[in-house]
Design a protein around this motif. Structure first.
Motif, PDB file in Angstrom:
ATOM      1  N   ARG A  82      11.457  -6.350   6.257  1.00  0.00           N
ATOM      2  CA  ARG A  82      10.707  -6.365   5.005  1.00  0.00           C
ATOM      3  C   ARG A  82      10.229  -4.957   4.627  1.00  0.00           C
ATOM      4  NH1 ARG A  82       8.855 -11.489   3.294  1.00  0.00           N
ATOM      5  NH2 ARG A  82       9.368 -13.167   4.733  1.00  0.00           N
ATOM      6  N   LEU A  83       9.804  -4.174   5.638  1.00  0.00           N
ATOM      7  CA  LEU A  83       9.362  -2.807   5.352  1.00  0.00           C
ATOM      8  C   LEU A  83      10.521  -1.945   4.874  1.00  0.00           C
ATOM      9  CD1 LEU A  83       6.890  -2.177   8.328  1.00  0.00           C
ATOM     10  CD2 LEU A  83       6.313  -2.421   5.900  1.00  0.00           C
ATOM     11  N   ALA A  84      11.708  -2.182   5.426  1.00  0.00           N
ATOM     12  CA  ALA A  84      12.884  -1.428   4.976  1.00  0.00           C
ATOM     13  C   ALA A  84      13.192  -1.738   3.511  1.00  0.00           C
ATOM     14  CB  ALA A  84      14.082  -1.766   5.861  1.00  0.00           C
ATOM     15  N   GLU A  85      12.997  -2.998   3.124  1.00  0.00           N
ATOM     16  CA  GLU A  85      13.189  -3.358   1.716  1.00  0.00           C
ATOM     17  C   GLU A  85      12.095  -2.733   0.847  1.00  0.00           C
ATOM     18  OE1 GLU A  85      13.185  -7.588   1.684  1.00  0.00           O
ATOM     19  OE2 GLU A  85      15.078  -7.789   2.802  1.00  0.00           O
ATOM     20  N   ASP A  86      10.861  -2.692   1.370  1.00  0.00           N
ATOM     21  CA  ASP A  86       9.751  -2.095   0.615  1.00  0.00           C
ATOM     22  C   ASP A  86       9.969  -0.610   0.362  1.00  0.00           C
ATOM     23  OD1 ASP A  86       8.559  -4.558   0.643  1.00  0.00           O
ATOM     24  OD2 ASP A  86       7.109  -4.079   2.228  1.00  0.00           O
ATOM     25  N   ASP A  87      10.637   0.071   1.291  1.00  0.00           N
ATOM     26  CA  ASP A  87      10.869   1.510   1.139  1.00  0.00           C
ATOM     27  C   ASP A  87      11.727   1.826  -0.088  1.00  0.00           C
ATOM     28  OD1 ASP A  87       9.350   2.242   3.293  1.00  0.00           O
ATOM     29  OD2 ASP A  87      11.006   2.258   4.719  1.00  0.00           O
ATOM     30  N   LYS A  88      12.452   0.832  -0.563  1.00  0.00           N
ATOM     31  CA  LYS A  88      13.291   1.033  -1.743  1.00  0.00           C
ATOM     32  C   LYS A  88      12.508   0.889  -3.048  1.00  0.00           C
ATOM     33  CE  LYS A  88      17.203  -0.958   0.803  1.00  0.00           C
ATOM     34  NZ  LYS A  88      18.192  -2.072   0.860  1.00  0.00           N
ATOM     35  N   ASP A  89      11.246   0.485  -2.921  1.00  0.00           N
ATOM     36  CA  ASP A  89      10.411   0.268  -4.105  1.00  0.00           C
ATOM     37  C   ASP A  89       9.245   1.255  -4.106  1.00  0.00           C
ATOM     38  OD1 ASP A  89       9.038  -0.623  -6.273  1.00  0.00           O
ATOM     39  OD2 ASP A  89       8.675  -2.660  -5.525  1.00  0.00           O
ATOM     40  N   PRO A  90       9.381   2.407  -4.773  1.00  0.00           N
ATOM     41  CA  PRO A  90       8.306   3.421  -4.778  1.00  0.00           C
ATOM     42  C   PRO A  90       7.008   2.932  -5.411  1.00  0.00           C
ATOM     43  CG  PRO A  90      10.383   4.316  -5.626  1.00  0.00           C
ATOM     44  CD  PRO A  90      10.544   2.844  -5.543  1.00  0.00           C
ATOM     45  N   SER A  91       7.072   1.864  -6.215  1.00  0.00           N
ATOM     46  CA  SER A  91       5.858   1.376  -6.870  1.00  0.00           C
ATOM     47  C   SER A  91       4.853   0.806  -5.875  1.00  0.00           C
ATOM     48  CB  SER A  91       6.218   0.294  -7.898  1.00  0.00           C
ATOM     49  OG  SER A  91       6.776  -0.849  -7.259  1.00  0.00           O
ATOM     50  N   LEU A  92       5.289   0.555  -4.643  1.00  0.00           N
ATOM     51  CA  LEU A  92       4.385   0.035  -3.615  1.00  0.00           C
ATOM     52  C   LEU A  92       3.557   1.138  -2.961  1.00  0.00           C
ATOM     53  CD1 LEU A  92       6.756  -2.523  -1.819  1.00  0.00           C
ATOM     54  CD2 LEU A  92       4.987  -3.016  -3.519  1.00  0.00           C
ATOM     55  N   ASP A  93       3.973   2.384  -3.129  1.00  0.00           N
ATOM     56  CA  ASP A  93       3.279   3.512  -2.490  1.00  0.00           C
ATOM     57  C   ASP A  93       2.082   3.957  -3.313  1.00  0.00           C
ATOM     58  OD1 ASP A  93       5.305   3.340  -0.638  1.00  0.00           O
ATOM     59  OD2 ASP A  93       6.468   5.008  -1.484  1.00  0.00           O
ATOM     60  N   VAL A  94       1.170   3.035  -3.517  1.00  0.00           N
ATOM     61  CA  VAL A  94       0.012   3.295  -4.368  1.00  0.00           C
ATOM     62  C   VAL A  94      -1.262   3.100  -3.552  1.00  0.00           C
ATOM     63  CG1 VAL A  94      -1.243   2.621  -6.444  1.00  0.00           C
ATOM     64  CG2 VAL A  94       1.255   2.529  -6.405  1.00  0.00           C
ATOM     65  N   GLY A  95      -2.156   4.087  -3.668  1.00  0.00           N
ATOM     66  CA  GLY A  95      -3.428   4.018  -2.969  1.00  0.00           C
ATOM     67  C   GLY A  95      -4.545   3.566  -3.888  1.00  0.00           C
ATOM     68  N   PRO A  96      -5.788   3.824  -3.519  1.00  0.00           N
ATOM     69  CA  PRO A  96      -6.931   3.428  -4.356  1.00  0.00           C
ATOM     70  C   PRO A  96      -6.892   4.091  -5.724  1.00  0.00           C
ATOM     71  CG  PRO A  96      -7.632   4.093  -2.148  1.00  0.00           C
ATOM     72  CD  PRO A  96      -6.200   4.485  -2.270  1.00  0.00           C
ATOM     73  N   ASN A  97      -7.302   3.350  -6.741  1.00  0.00           N
ATOM     74  CA  ASN A  97      -7.382   3.860  -8.116  1.00  0.00           C
ATOM     75  C   ASN A  97      -6.050   4.387  -8.632  1.00  0.00           C
ATOM     76  OD1 ASN A  97     -10.233   3.385  -8.117  1.00  0.00           O
ATOM     77  ND2 ASN A  97     -10.521   5.325  -7.031  1.00  0.00           N
ATOM     78  N   GLY A  98      -4.956   3.828  -8.136  1.00  0.00           N
ATOM     79  CA  GLY A  98      -3.632   4.212  -8.615  1.00  0.00           C
ATOM     80  C   GLY A  98      -3.121   5.544  -8.094  1.00  0.00           C
ATOM     81  N   ARG A  99      -3.841   6.166  -7.150  1.00  0.00           N
ATOM     82  CA  ARG A  99      -3.403   7.455  -6.593  1.00  0.00           C
ATOM     83  C   ARG A  99      -2.169   7.269  -5.723  1.00  0.00           C
ATOM     84  NH1 ARG A  99      -7.698  10.793  -3.439  1.00  0.00           N
ATOM     85  NH2 ARG A  99      -5.781  11.988  -3.179  1.00  0.00           N
ATOM     86  N   ALA A 100      -1.426   8.362  -5.558  1.00  0.00           N
ATOM     87  CA  ALA A 100      -0.276   8.328  -4.651  1.00  0.00           C
ATOM     88  C   ALA A 100      -0.770   8.116  -3.228  1.00  0.00           C
ATOM     89  CB  ALA A 100       0.523   9.622  -4.757  1.00  0.00           C
TER      90      ALA A 100
END
Length: 457
Positions: A82-100
Protein backbone atom coordinates in the motif's frame (compact mmCIF):
# COMPACT_ATOMS: atom_id res chain seq x y z
CA UNK A 1 6.85 -4.45 20.23
CA UNK A 2 4.50 -2.38 18.09
CA UNK A 3 2.99 -5.49 16.50
CA UNK A 4 2.46 -7.05 19.95
CA UNK A 5 0.54 -3.96 21.11
CA UNK A 6 -1.61 -4.02 17.98
CA UNK A 7 -2.41 -7.71 18.35
CA UNK A 8 -3.48 -7.16 21.94
CA UNK A 9 -5.69 -4.24 20.89
CA UNK A 10 -7.27 -6.31 18.10
CA UNK A 11 -8.00 -9.20 20.45
CA UNK A 12 -9.54 -6.85 23.02
CA UNK A 13 -11.80 -5.23 20.43
CA UNK A 14 -13.09 -8.61 19.25
CA UNK A 15 -13.79 -10.02 22.71
CA UNK A 16 -15.23 -6.88 24.36
CA UNK A 17 -18.98 -7.00 25.17
CA UNK A 18 -21.43 -4.74 23.34
CA UNK A 19 -21.17 -1.45 25.19
CA UNK A 20 -24.35 -0.08 23.61
CA UNK A 21 -26.46 -2.29 25.95
CA UNK A 22 -26.22 -1.72 29.71
CA UNK A 23 -24.69 -4.69 31.47
CA UNK A 24 -27.71 -5.22 33.72
CA UNK A 25 -29.88 -5.73 30.63
CA UNK A 26 -27.43 -7.95 28.82
CA UNK A 27 -27.14 -10.34 31.74
CA UNK A 28 -30.73 -11.62 31.82
CA UNK A 29 -33.73 -12.33 29.59
CA UNK A 30 -36.64 -9.93 29.87
CA UNK A 31 -40.19 -11.24 29.91
CA UNK A 32 -43.59 -9.86 30.85
CA UNK A 33 -43.85 -12.27 33.77
CA UNK A 34 -41.06 -10.41 35.51
CA UNK A 35 -42.97 -7.13 35.58
CA UNK A 36 -46.40 -6.06 36.93
CA UNK A 37 -48.61 -3.22 35.71
CA UNK A 38 -46.89 -0.99 38.24
CA UNK A 39 -43.66 -1.23 36.22
CA UNK A 40 -45.04 0.58 33.15
CA UNK A 41 -42.58 3.48 33.57
CA UNK A 42 -39.68 1.11 33.77
CA UNK A 43 -40.87 -0.61 30.62
CA UNK A 44 -41.05 2.71 28.76
CA UNK A 45 -37.51 3.57 29.83
CA UNK A 46 -36.40 0.15 28.69
CA UNK A 47 -38.10 0.64 25.32
CA UNK A 48 -36.39 3.99 24.76
CA UNK A 49 -32.99 2.45 25.45
CA UNK A 50 -33.72 -0.35 23.02
CA UNK A 51 -34.60 2.13 20.26
CA UNK A 52 -31.32 4.00 20.78
CA UNK A 53 -29.27 0.91 19.98
CA UNK A 54 -27.02 1.55 16.94
CA UNK A 55 -27.69 -0.27 13.70
CA UNK A 56 -25.91 -3.64 13.67
CA UNK A 57 -24.82 -3.29 10.06
CA UNK A 58 -23.11 0.06 10.67
CA UNK A 59 -21.32 -1.41 13.68
CA UNK A 60 -20.09 -4.34 11.60
CA UNK A 61 -18.91 -1.99 8.84
CA UNK A 62 -16.93 0.22 11.23
CA UNK A 63 -15.46 -2.84 12.95
CA UNK A 64 -14.44 -4.27 9.60
CA UNK A 65 -12.76 -0.99 8.63
CA UNK A 66 -10.88 -0.93 11.92
CA UNK A 67 -9.80 -4.54 11.44
CA UNK A 68 -8.55 -3.72 7.92
CA UNK A 69 -6.49 -0.84 9.28
CA UNK A 70 -4.99 -2.98 12.02
CA UNK A 71 -4.37 -5.89 9.65
CA UNK A 72 -2.35 -3.56 7.43
CA UNK A 73 -0.11 -2.75 10.39
CA UNK A 74 0.19 -6.39 11.41
CA UNK A 75 0.89 -7.60 7.86
CA UNK A 76 4.10 -5.82 6.87
CA UNK A 77 3.98 -7.05 3.27
CA UNK A 78 0.45 -5.71 2.75
CA UNK A 79 1.42 -2.39 4.30
CA UNK A 80 4.54 -2.16 2.13
CA UNK A 81 2.43 -2.75 -0.98
CA UNK A 82 0.00 0.00 0.00
CA UNK A 83 2.87 2.40 0.78
CA UNK A 84 4.43 1.64 -2.60
CA UNK A 85 1.14 2.61 -4.23
CA UNK A 86 0.96 5.76 -2.07
CA UNK A 87 4.41 6.83 -3.29
CA UNK A 88 2.89 7.29 -6.74
CA UNK A 89 0.47 9.89 -5.39
CA UNK A 90 2.32 13.13 -4.42
CA UNK A 91 -0.93 14.63 -3.11
CA UNK A 92 -0.54 12.45 0.00
CA UNK A 93 2.73 14.16 0.99
CA UNK A 94 0.95 16.93 2.83
CA UNK A 95 1.68 18.11 6.35
CA UNK A 96 -0.18 20.47 8.70
CA UNK A 97 -1.94 23.45 7.10
CA UNK A 98 -1.25 22.10 3.62
CA UNK A 99 2.55 22.41 3.97
CA UNK A 100 4.88 20.03 2.18
CA UNK A 101 5.62 17.02 4.38
CA UNK A 102 9.09 16.38 2.93
CA UNK A 103 11.88 18.87 2.33
CA UNK A 104 13.38 19.31 -1.12
CA UNK A 105 16.91 19.58 0.36
CA UNK A 106 19.17 16.70 -0.64
CA UNK A 107 21.91 17.23 1.97
CA UNK A 108 21.89 18.24 5.64
CA UNK A 109 24.08 21.21 4.76
CA UNK A 110 21.29 22.63 2.54
CA UNK A 111 18.72 22.62 5.33
CA UNK A 112 17.54 26.08 6.44
CA UNK A 113 14.96 27.45 8.87
CA UNK A 114 12.21 27.10 6.30
CA UNK A 115 12.77 23.32 6.33
CA UNK A 116 11.93 23.12 10.04
CA UNK A 117 9.06 20.69 10.75
CA UNK A 118 9.52 18.75 7.54
CA UNK A 119 10.99 15.31 6.99
CA UNK A 120 14.22 14.62 5.18
CA UNK A 121 14.54 11.38 3.23
CA UNK A 122 17.66 9.22 3.49
CA UNK A 123 18.74 5.99 1.89
CA UNK A 124 19.70 3.09 4.13
CA UNK A 125 22.81 2.46 2.05
CA UNK A 126 23.85 6.10 2.32
CA UNK A 127 23.41 6.17 6.09
CA UNK A 128 25.40 2.96 6.54
CA UNK A 129 28.19 4.43 4.41
CA UNK A 130 28.38 7.71 6.33
CA UNK A 131 27.79 6.11 9.75
CA UNK A 132 29.58 2.73 9.49
CA UNK A 133 29.99 2.61 13.27
CA UNK A 134 26.26 1.84 13.44
CA UNK A 135 22.93 3.66 13.56
CA UNK A 136 21.37 4.64 16.87
CA UNK A 137 18.67 2.38 18.33
CA UNK A 138 16.06 5.15 18.10
CA UNK A 139 16.83 5.75 14.44
CA UNK A 140 16.59 2.05 13.58
CA UNK A 141 13.27 1.72 15.43
CA UNK A 142 11.82 4.78 13.69
CA UNK A 143 12.78 3.43 10.27
CA UNK A 144 11.43 -0.04 10.99
CA UNK A 145 8.03 1.04 12.26
CA UNK A 146 7.43 3.91 9.84
CA UNK A 147 8.70 1.80 6.91
CA UNK A 148 10.71 4.73 5.54
CA UNK A 149 14.22 6.12 6.16
CA UNK A 150 13.27 9.70 6.97
CA UNK A 151 13.97 12.01 9.92
CA UNK A 152 12.28 15.15 11.21
CA UNK A 153 14.17 18.42 10.67
CA UNK A 154 14.07 20.15 14.05
CA UNK A 155 14.97 23.70 15.03
CA UNK A 156 17.04 22.36 17.92
CA UNK A 157 19.19 20.33 15.52
CA UNK A 158 19.71 23.26 13.14
CA UNK A 159 20.88 25.37 16.10
CA UNK A 160 23.38 22.62 16.99
CA UNK A 161 24.67 22.34 13.44
CA UNK A 162 24.96 26.10 12.96
CA UNK A 163 26.89 26.43 16.22
CA UNK A 164 29.73 24.29 14.86
CA UNK A 165 29.42 25.78 11.40
CA UNK A 166 30.13 29.23 12.86
CA UNK A 167 33.22 27.89 14.67
CA UNK A 168 34.79 26.70 11.42
CA UNK A 169 33.51 29.63 9.33
CA UNK A 170 33.79 32.78 11.50
CA UNK A 171 32.28 35.11 8.81
CA UNK A 172 28.94 33.42 9.52
CA UNK A 173 28.93 34.99 12.98
CA UNK A 174 26.97 38.16 13.62
CA UNK A 175 29.00 41.26 12.69
CA UNK A 176 27.79 43.19 15.73
CA UNK A 177 28.71 40.37 18.12
CA UNK A 178 25.13 40.08 19.37
CA UNK A 179 24.48 36.67 17.83
CA UNK A 180 24.36 33.41 19.79
CA UNK A 181 27.57 32.48 21.55
CA UNK A 182 29.43 29.61 19.91
CA UNK A 183 30.30 26.62 22.08
CA UNK A 184 33.11 24.21 21.26
CA UNK A 185 32.04 21.71 23.90
CA UNK A 186 28.40 20.67 24.29
CA UNK A 187 26.52 18.01 26.24
CA UNK A 188 23.02 17.21 24.96
CA UNK A 189 20.91 16.56 28.05
CA UNK A 190 17.15 16.25 28.36
CA UNK A 191 14.29 13.82 29.02
CA UNK A 192 14.14 10.31 27.62
CA UNK A 193 13.24 10.00 23.92
CA UNK A 194 13.79 13.67 23.15
CA UNK A 195 15.96 12.86 20.10
CA UNK A 196 19.45 13.50 21.49
CA UNK A 197 21.08 10.46 19.86
CA UNK A 198 19.44 11.12 16.49
CA UNK A 199 20.54 14.76 16.58
CA UNK A 200 24.11 13.68 17.35
CA UNK A 201 24.10 11.16 14.49
CA UNK A 202 22.77 13.82 12.09
CA UNK A 203 25.51 16.20 13.24
CA UNK A 204 28.15 13.54 12.52
CA UNK A 205 26.53 12.95 9.11
CA UNK A 206 26.70 16.66 8.30
CA UNK A 207 30.30 17.05 9.49
CA UNK A 208 31.47 14.11 7.39
CA UNK A 209 29.62 15.45 4.36
CA UNK A 210 31.59 18.67 4.91
CA UNK A 211 34.89 16.76 4.88
CA UNK A 212 35.61 16.84 8.61
CA UNK A 213 37.55 14.21 10.52
CA UNK A 214 35.01 12.82 13.02
CA UNK A 215 35.71 10.47 15.91
CA UNK A 216 32.21 9.04 16.51
CA UNK A 217 31.28 6.78 19.42
CA UNK A 218 27.63 5.69 19.01
CA UNK A 219 27.71 3.43 22.10
CA UNK A 220 29.89 4.87 24.85
CA UNK A 221 28.71 2.19 27.26
CA UNK A 222 30.57 -0.45 25.24
CA UNK A 223 33.83 1.12 26.42
CA UNK A 224 33.01 0.16 30.01
CA UNK A 225 31.53 -3.32 29.59
CA UNK A 226 32.82 -6.66 28.34
CA UNK A 227 36.20 -8.03 27.30
CA UNK A 228 39.40 -8.26 29.33
CA UNK A 229 40.65 -5.67 31.81
CA UNK A 230 44.10 -5.37 33.36
CA UNK A 231 45.77 -2.91 35.69
CA UNK A 232 48.73 -1.30 33.93
CA UNK A 233 51.46 -0.59 36.55
CA UNK A 234 53.17 1.91 34.21
CA UNK A 235 50.16 4.21 33.89
CA UNK A 236 48.05 3.33 36.93
CA UNK A 237 44.97 2.94 34.69
CA UNK A 238 43.02 -0.14 33.68
CA UNK A 239 43.59 -1.37 30.13
CA UNK A 240 40.77 -2.85 28.03
CA UNK A 241 42.54 -4.16 24.89
CA UNK A 242 39.46 -5.73 23.26
CA UNK A 243 37.53 -2.45 23.38
CA UNK A 244 40.60 -0.53 22.23
CA UNK A 245 40.89 -2.69 19.10
CA UNK A 246 37.18 -2.18 18.34
CA UNK A 247 37.54 1.59 18.82
CA UNK A 248 40.36 1.72 16.28
CA UNK A 249 38.47 -0.44 13.78
CA UNK A 250 35.40 1.80 13.96
CA UNK A 251 37.48 4.96 13.59
CA UNK A 252 39.20 3.59 10.49
CA UNK A 253 35.97 2.65 8.68
CA UNK A 254 35.04 6.15 7.55
CA UNK A 255 38.27 8.13 8.08
CA UNK A 256 40.89 6.08 6.24
CA UNK A 257 41.47 8.61 3.45
CA UNK A 258 41.96 11.46 5.94
CA UNK A 259 44.26 9.44 8.19
CA UNK A 260 46.60 8.56 5.31
CA UNK A 261 47.21 12.27 4.69
CA UNK A 262 47.89 13.29 8.30
CA UNK A 263 51.40 12.83 9.72
CA UNK A 264 51.96 11.91 13.35
CA UNK A 265 53.12 14.91 15.40
CA UNK A 266 54.29 12.99 18.49
CA UNK A 267 57.44 10.89 18.23
CA UNK A 268 57.50 9.38 21.72
CA UNK A 269 57.35 5.56 21.95
CA UNK A 270 53.94 4.01 22.59
CA UNK A 271 53.71 2.23 25.97
CA UNK A 272 52.68 -1.42 25.80
CA UNK A 273 50.33 -3.29 28.12
CA UNK A 274 48.91 -6.74 28.46
CA UNK A 275 47.43 -8.21 25.32
CA UNK A 276 43.92 -9.64 25.17
CA UNK A 277 44.35 -13.02 26.85
CA UNK A 278 48.08 -13.33 26.03
CA UNK A 279 49.78 -11.47 28.90
CA UNK A 280 52.81 -9.19 28.65
CA UNK A 281 55.51 -9.13 26.00
CA UNK A 282 58.80 -10.30 27.48
CA UNK A 283 61.53 -7.69 27.72
CA UNK A 284 59.60 -5.00 25.82
CA UNK A 285 57.54 -2.21 27.39
CA UNK A 286 57.20 0.29 24.52
CA UNK A 287 57.01 0.49 20.73
CA UNK A 288 58.42 3.31 18.57
CA UNK A 289 56.68 4.49 15.41
CA UNK A 290 58.88 4.92 12.31
CA UNK A 291 59.68 8.50 11.34
CA UNK A 292 57.15 9.99 8.93
CA UNK A 293 54.35 7.66 10.03
CA UNK A 294 50.77 8.76 9.38
CA UNK A 295 47.77 8.49 11.65
CA UNK A 296 46.69 5.60 9.45
CA UNK A 297 49.94 3.79 10.33
CA UNK A 298 49.34 4.54 14.00
CA UNK A 299 45.84 3.05 13.95
CA UNK A 300 47.03 0.00 12.02
CA UNK A 301 49.72 -0.58 14.65
CA UNK A 302 47.11 -0.70 17.41
CA UNK A 303 44.90 -3.05 15.40
CA UNK A 304 47.68 -5.49 14.55
CA UNK A 305 49.41 -5.52 17.97
CA UNK A 306 47.05 -6.26 20.86
CA UNK A 307 49.68 -5.13 23.40
CA UNK A 308 49.73 -1.65 21.81
CA UNK A 309 45.97 -1.22 21.27
CA UNK A 310 45.24 0.80 24.43
CA UNK A 311 48.41 2.89 24.09
CA UNK A 312 47.50 3.75 20.50
CA UNK A 313 43.98 4.90 21.49
CA UNK A 314 45.48 7.18 24.15
CA UNK A 315 48.06 8.50 21.67
CA UNK A 316 45.40 9.02 19.02
CA UNK A 317 43.49 11.37 21.32
CA UNK A 318 46.59 13.55 21.70
CA UNK A 319 47.24 13.49 17.96
CA UNK A 320 43.68 14.62 17.17
CA UNK A 321 44.25 17.78 19.20
CA UNK A 322 47.24 18.61 16.98
CA UNK A 323 45.44 18.27 13.63
CA UNK A 324 45.16 21.68 11.97
CA UNK A 325 44.62 20.85 8.29
CA UNK A 326 40.95 19.86 8.62
CA UNK A 327 38.28 20.38 11.30
CA UNK A 328 38.12 17.60 13.90
CA UNK A 329 34.98 16.69 15.85
CA UNK A 330 34.68 14.20 18.71
CA UNK A 331 31.10 12.93 19.16
CA UNK A 332 30.18 10.53 21.96
CA UNK A 333 26.73 9.05 22.53
CA UNK A 334 25.85 7.53 25.92
CA UNK A 335 28.39 9.99 27.31
CA UNK A 336 26.84 9.78 30.79
CA UNK A 337 28.04 6.17 31.11
CA UNK A 338 31.57 7.57 31.45
CA UNK A 339 30.67 9.25 34.76
CA UNK A 340 29.64 6.14 36.67
CA UNK A 341 30.94 2.66 37.47
CA UNK A 342 31.84 -0.01 34.94
CA UNK A 343 30.94 -3.68 35.19
CA UNK A 344 34.56 -4.44 36.18
CA UNK A 345 35.63 -5.12 39.76
CA UNK A 346 38.97 -5.20 41.52
CA UNK A 347 39.57 -7.79 44.22
CA UNK A 348 40.28 -6.09 47.55
CA UNK A 349 40.29 -9.09 49.84
CA UNK A 350 39.52 -12.76 49.38
CA UNK A 351 35.83 -12.05 49.96
CA UNK A 352 35.33 -8.50 48.72
CA UNK A 353 35.70 -6.48 45.53
CA UNK A 354 35.36 -2.82 44.66
CA UNK A 355 33.70 -1.55 41.48
CA UNK A 356 36.01 0.17 39.00
CA UNK A 357 34.91 3.66 37.92
CA UNK A 358 34.88 4.58 34.23
CA UNK A 359 37.46 7.34 34.81
CA UNK A 360 39.96 4.63 35.85
CA UNK A 361 39.94 3.10 32.36
CA UNK A 362 42.76 4.35 30.16
CA UNK A 363 40.58 4.77 27.07
CA UNK A 364 37.77 6.64 28.85
CA UNK A 365 40.25 8.82 30.75
CA UNK A 366 41.84 9.86 27.44
CA UNK A 367 38.56 10.96 25.78
CA UNK A 368 36.19 11.97 28.60
CA UNK A 369 37.48 15.44 29.45
CA UNK A 370 36.03 18.53 27.78
CA UNK A 371 38.55 20.90 29.33
CA UNK A 372 40.34 21.67 26.07
CA UNK A 373 39.95 23.73 22.91
CA UNK A 374 38.76 20.89 20.64
CA UNK A 375 35.23 20.56 19.26
CA UNK A 376 33.40 17.86 21.22
CA UNK A 377 29.77 16.82 21.67
CA UNK A 378 28.41 14.28 24.12
CA UNK A 379 24.84 13.03 24.37
CA UNK A 380 23.29 11.59 27.50
CA UNK A 381 21.32 8.39 27.05
CA UNK A 382 18.68 7.38 29.58
CA UNK A 383 18.50 3.86 28.11
CA UNK A 384 21.80 2.97 29.81
CA UNK A 385 20.25 3.09 33.31
CA UNK A 386 23.07 5.32 34.59
CA UNK A 387 20.75 7.33 36.81
CA UNK A 388 20.61 11.07 37.38
CA UNK A 389 23.99 12.80 37.50
CA UNK A 390 24.76 16.00 39.34
CA UNK A 391 24.54 19.21 37.36
CA UNK A 392 28.25 20.04 37.54
CA UNK A 393 30.39 17.21 36.20
CA UNK A 394 34.16 16.81 36.57
CA UNK A 395 36.24 17.83 33.54
CA UNK A 396 33.21 19.48 31.91
CA UNK A 397 32.74 23.26 31.51
CA UNK A 398 29.73 24.70 33.34
CA UNK A 399 28.24 26.12 30.15
CA UNK A 400 28.48 22.87 28.15
CA UNK A 401 25.34 21.11 29.40
CA UNK A 402 22.26 22.18 27.43
CA UNK A 403 18.70 20.88 27.46
CA UNK A 404 17.50 19.16 24.30
CA UNK A 405 13.68 19.40 24.25
CA UNK A 406 11.04 16.89 23.29
CA UNK A 407 8.64 17.59 20.43
CA UNK A 408 6.91 20.95 20.43
CA UNK A 409 3.24 21.12 19.45
CA UNK A 410 4.21 22.24 15.95
CA UNK A 411 6.68 19.38 15.56
CA UNK A 412 4.12 16.89 16.90
CA UNK A 413 1.66 18.03 14.23
CA UNK A 414 4.17 17.19 11.50
CA UNK A 415 5.03 13.86 13.14
CA UNK A 416 1.35 12.90 13.33
CA UNK A 417 0.77 13.74 9.66
CA UNK A 418 3.88 11.74 8.78
CA UNK A 419 2.58 8.70 10.65
CA UNK A 420 -0.72 9.16 8.81
CA UNK A 421 1.20 9.21 5.53
CA UNK A 422 3.06 6.03 6.53
CA UNK A 423 -0.19 4.27 7.52
CA UNK A 424 0.59 4.07 11.20
CA UNK A 425 -2.69 5.95 11.71
CA UNK A 426 -5.97 5.24 9.94
CA UNK A 427 -7.33 8.15 7.91
CA UNK A 428 -10.94 7.65 9.01
CA UNK A 429 -10.10 8.45 12.63
CA UNK A 430 -7.33 11.04 12.12
CA UNK A 431 -8.20 14.54 13.31
CA UNK A 432 -6.58 17.55 14.96
CA UNK A 433 -8.28 16.66 18.21
CA UNK A 434 -6.98 13.09 18.14
CA UNK A 435 -3.35 13.87 17.38
CA UNK A 436 -3.30 16.58 20.04
CA UNK A 437 -4.59 14.02 22.55
CA UNK A 438 -1.73 11.78 21.44
CA UNK A 439 0.78 14.59 21.95
CA UNK A 440 -0.41 15.53 25.43
CA UNK A 441 -0.74 11.89 26.49
CA UNK A 442 2.88 11.18 25.52
CA UNK A 443 4.15 14.59 26.73
CA UNK A 444 6.04 14.99 23.46
CA UNK A 445 7.91 11.70 23.90
CA UNK A 446 8.80 10.65 20.34
CA UNK A 447 8.91 6.91 21.02
CA UNK A 448 5.57 6.92 22.85
CA UNK A 449 3.90 8.92 20.08
CA UNK A 450 5.03 6.27 17.60
CA UNK A 451 3.76 3.42 19.81
CA UNK A 452 0.42 5.06 20.53
CA UNK A 453 -0.29 6.28 16.97
CA UNK A 454 -1.75 2.94 15.73
CA UNK A 455 -4.11 2.85 18.74
CA UNK A 456 -5.62 6.27 17.99
CA UNK A 457 -9.42 6.05 17.93
Amino acid sequence: MLRAILRAATAASRTAPDRSIPAVFASSKLSSSNYSSKNTKSSLVKAKKTKSKPDAKSEEASAAAADDGLSDLLDEEARDRRLAEDDKDPSLDVGPNGRALFTSATTISQLSRKDTCTYMKFSTEGLNAVLPEGLTAGMVKEFEESRRSALLVRRSFLDLRDNFRRIVDPPLRSSDGKGPKVLKQIILDGPVSSGKSIALAMLVHWARDEGWLVFYVPRGRDWTHGGFFYKNPQTGFWDTPVQAANILQDFLKRNESHLKQLTCQISDPIPLGEGAGVGWMKGVDSMAMPEGSTLYDLVQTGMSHTHAAVGVVVRLRKELSLVKDIPVLIAVDQYNSWFTFTEYEEAVTVRSCRPIHAKELATVNAFRSMMHNDMMVGAFSHSTAVGKLRQELPDVPKYARIDFPRYSLEEAATVSHYYLRQRLVRREIFSDENWKKLYYLSNGNGAEMRWLAPLMR
